[in-house]
Design a protein around this motif. Structure first.
Motif: not given
Length: 302
Positions: A92-93, A96-97, A102-103, A105, A123, A267, A271, A286
């Motif tokens: 997932r990290t 996806v992230d 998303e990882i 941020k 970004r 990350r 999770y 976070t």
């Protein structure tokens, strides 16, 4: 595949119409250097990430809890992570992230106002850099699979060339945007401060620029192989790109860019921890700003 000689080190593939030039650097040497680099990266990760426990040393936690105490009081009390949960969290990290940014941020400036002004640009810059590397990796893989050994296609419409150009443009654009935003918001105190804080985007920019310079040199040399200037241009570009690539990978774990690798594990651990502990998670919030003792190692922006 039938190659017809068009000139010194210049060939045409009659089945595809691609024009090839013999690589000025033997691919076997490149492969050997790649294997050595991968081995060194594994060693560096084991030495710094595992041996020094940086892969699970949350910067947020270090701010509020001494690491030895955190390990004794918190980690030892947690239930086992489990191989299945850990693997799912890593997938997932990474897929996806990381690809959706998303990882990382961390688009926060030194004041709340800077968040509004710079986070969209940061970004976008990070997305360009990440996908630039992905396109570059696809280009390298396709070139290895499609091109004859020690041959480089000159056609701009060949898939490896297209992916490589797209990747290079994304890397250069992303790094340029990143550095422009960072230069306005960070008050650097000199060249070493800039290199320490923004080693990664600087090296990404140099990777892209030196890569395009090398491609231009190959084109010039392919059609002017007897020219002393073209040969000098080629070898200068080759060595420049090789030095930049070596610096990027070999120095990564000794710069602040290493935390990008560790953040994948942070990350994933987060999770799994939140799944195990739910609301009773022992991880810090976070939004706690990650800084080291000097406030410089993990600066706003990464």
């Amino acid at each position: 595949m039938a190659l017809v000689a068009l000139g010194p080190n210049l060939f045409e593939d009659t089945s595809t119409g691609y024009i090839y030039v013999k690589s000025p650097v033997d691919w076997t040497l490149i492969d050997v250097l790649a294997y050595i680099t991968v081995a060194f990266l594994i060693f560096a990760f084991l030495y710094k990430g595992v041996n020094q426990r940086r892969a699970l040393r949350f910067p947020q936690i270090q701010m509020v809890i001494p690491y030895a105490e955190w390990e004794r009081r918190l980690v030892s009390q947690k239930p086992p992570l489990g191989a299945g949960r850990t693997l799912a969290a890593l997938i997932r990290t990474i897929f996806v992230d990381a690809l959706a940014m998303e990882i990382l941020k961390c688009e926060y400036g030194r004041a709340p106002a800077e968040v509004v002004k710079t986070r969209i640009a940061k970004r976008a810059a990070k997305l360009m850099i990440i996908w630039g590397f992905i396109f570059a990796a696809i280009s390298t893989t396709l070139a290895f699979l499609m091109f004859p050994h020690n041959m480089i296609a000159l056609n701009l419409d060949s898939p490896p060339r297209l992916f490589g150009m797209i990747g290079g443009v994304l890397m250069v654009a992303g790094a340029s945007i990143w550095l422009a935003v960072r230069y306005r918001e960070a008050q650097y105190r000199g060249i070493w401060d800039i290199l320490g804080a923004d080693f990664l985007p600087i090296m990404v920019l140099l990777l892209g620029v030196s890569g395009f310079l090398l491609q231009a040199a190959i084109y010039v040399w392919a059609y002017n192989q007897l020219s002393v200037a073209a040969t000098a241009f080629l070898w200068t570009a080759i060595h420049l790109h090789a030095i930049v690539v070596a610096l990027f990978f070999w120095a990564l774990f000794w710069t602040n860019g290493e935390h990008i690798v560790y953040r994948i594990f942070w990350r994933a651990y987060e999770y799994v921890d939140r799944e195990n502990a739910g609301r009773n998670t022992r991880l810090p919030p976070t939004d706690l700003k990650p800084v080291n003792r000097t406030g410089k190692e993990i600066q706003p922006g990464y």
